[in-house]
Design an enzyme around this catalytic site. Structure first.
Site, mmCIF file in Angstrom:
data_model
loop_
_atom_site.group_PDB
_atom_site.id
_atom_site.type_symbol
_atom_site.label_atom_id
_atom_site.label_comp_id
_atom_site.label_asym_id
_atom_site.label_seq_id
_atom_site.Cartn_x
_atom_site.Cartn_y
_atom_site.Cartn_z
ATOM 1 N N HIS A 78 -30.414 4.709 -22.275
ATOM 2 C CA HIS A 78 -29.656 4.793 -21.023
ATOM 3 C C HIS A 78 -30.558 5.321 -19.908
ATOM 4 O O HIS A 78 -31.451 6.134 -20.144
ATOM 5 C CB HIS A 78 -28.412 5.679 -21.178
ATOM 6 C CG HIS A 78 -28.714 7.122 -21.430
ATOM 7 N ND1 HIS A 78 -28.656 8.072 -20.445
ATOM 8 C CD2 HIS A 78 -29.100 7.776 -22.551
ATOM 9 C CE1 HIS A 78 -28.978 9.254 -20.955
ATOM 10 N NE2 HIS A 78 -29.255 9.108 -22.226
ATOM 11 N N ASP A 137 -26.663 11.701 -25.916
ATOM 12 C CA ASP A 137 -26.069 12.104 -24.629
ATOM 13 C C ASP A 137 -24.545 11.900 -24.628
ATOM 14 O O ASP A 137 -24.061 10.818 -24.965
ATOM 15 C CB ASP A 137 -26.724 11.259 -23.513
ATOM 16 C CG ASP A 137 -26.400 11.803 -22.128
ATOM 17 O OD1 ASP A 137 -25.203 11.934 -21.806
ATOM 18 O OD2 ASP A 137 -27.339 12.089 -21.370
ATOM 19 N N CYS A 152 -32.147 9.206 -18.783
ATOM 20 C CA CYS A 152 -32.121 9.947 -20.057
ATOM 21 C C CYS A 152 -32.961 11.231 -19.944
ATOM 22 O O CYS A 152 -34.151 11.173 -19.618
ATOM 23 C CB CYS A 152 -32.644 9.060 -21.180
ATOM 24 S SG CYS A 152 -32.648 9.865 -22.794
ATOM 25 N N ARG A 158 -22.562 11.360 -22.386
ATOM 26 C CA ARG A 158 -22.033 10.396 -21.419
ATOM 27 C C ARG A 158 -22.140 8.950 -21.894
ATOM 28 O O ARG A 158 -21.833 8.026 -21.151
ATOM 29 C CB ARG A 158 -22.768 10.555 -20.081
ATOM 30 C CG ARG A 158 -22.594 11.923 -19.461
ATOM 31 C CD ARG A 158 -23.612 12.158 -18.365
ATOM 32 N NE ARG A 158 -24.973 12.178 -18.894
ATOM 33 C CZ ARG A 158 -26.065 12.335 -18.151
ATOM 34 N NH1 ARG A 158 -25.943 12.457 -16.836
ATOM 35 N NH2 ARG A 158 -27.251 12.368 -18.715
ATOM 36 N N CYS A 202 -28.596 7.118 -27.770
ATOM 37 C CA CYS A 202 -28.912 8.507 -27.446
ATOM 38 C C CYS A 202 -27.695 9.394 -27.730
ATOM 39 O O CYS A 202 -26.553 8.954 -27.637
ATOM 40 C CB CYS A 202 -29.307 8.625 -25.976
ATOM 41 S SG CYS A 202 -29.799 10.302 -25.504
#
Ligand code: ZN
Length: 222
Positions: free
Chosen positions: A100, A46, A103, A48, A44
């Site tokens: 993750h 993302d 998400c 993080r 992803c």
């Protein structure tokens, strides 16, 4: 004097480059001459979920493709091009599809939120939710339901990777290549192996069914 909001990043880059060279004077010259990653990470976007850091790999050791909700679609030329280069040129040995928990893309898909253009992209995750609707409906907690869909999404994207012509051709020619599914937990930094590791076309269906039924048997854990 002009405002330079990006200067801290430039400074950090200078410091990083210097530290790398102090640690290993040949580091950059070695990377320039070749990259030999054994792994392709499909994850992803993302912020993080920093691919290299999570698995402790250095530059040159992990080929990376990231998009919202780690979706693999056979009409996505971007993802397919990364896949082709990784498999045919770099000859990676493992593909890791890594979702993750928590998400935002998966959550938006599950809640059928209207966010604009991205709805079209998340439609692929909604298809995963539709496919597993019965099981998802049995989960009472909203967060648990999102997390379960994060896991199911990874499993279905592993299947999508396996069904690309790139991976099918690699297996047909005898190339050693395994497609794996993992999830990453933001609150402890740990990866979970979803126990779907496919290394040839003939075992895809049983691997998929096994991974899904194992999920059904265990509750979502935090
Ligand atoms: Zn995400």
């Amino acid at each position: 004097m002009t405002n330079r909001p990006l200067q801290p990043l430039i400074d950090q880059n200078r410091a990083w480059s210097e530290a790398r060279r102090q640690e290993d004077p040949e580091f950059f010259s070695r990377l320039v001459s070749q990259q030999e990653p054994e792994y392709l990470w499909i994850g992803c976007a993302d912020s993080r979920v920093p691919a290299n850091e999570i698995v402790g790999l250095m530059p040159g050791e992990l080929f990376v493709h990231r998009n919202v909700a780690n979706v693999v679609v056979q009409t996505d030329l971007n993802c397919l091009s990364v896949l082709q280069y990784a498999v045919e040129v770099l000859k990676v040995k493992h593909i890791l599809v890594v979702g993750h928990y928590g998400c935002g893309g998966v959550q938006a898909a599950l809640e059928r939120r209207k966010l604009g253009l991205i709805d079209n992209w998340l439609r692929h995750v909604q298809s995963v939710a539709d496919k597993h609707q019965e099981h998802l409906n049995e989960i009472e907690d909203d967060k648990d339901r999102v997390d379960r869909l994060c896991e199911l999404n990874v499993i279905e994207q592993v299947v999508n990777v396996c069904k690309t012509t790139v991976v099918e051709n690699a297996w047909a020619s005898g190339q050693q290549l395994t497609v794996n599914g993992w999830t990453y937990r933001l609150n402890n930094g740990l990866v979970r192996d979803l126990q779907i590791s496919v290394d040839d076309s003939s075992s895809l269906t049983t691997s998929h069914e096994g991974a899904v039924s194992r999920l059904h048997q265990r509750p979502v854990t935090r």
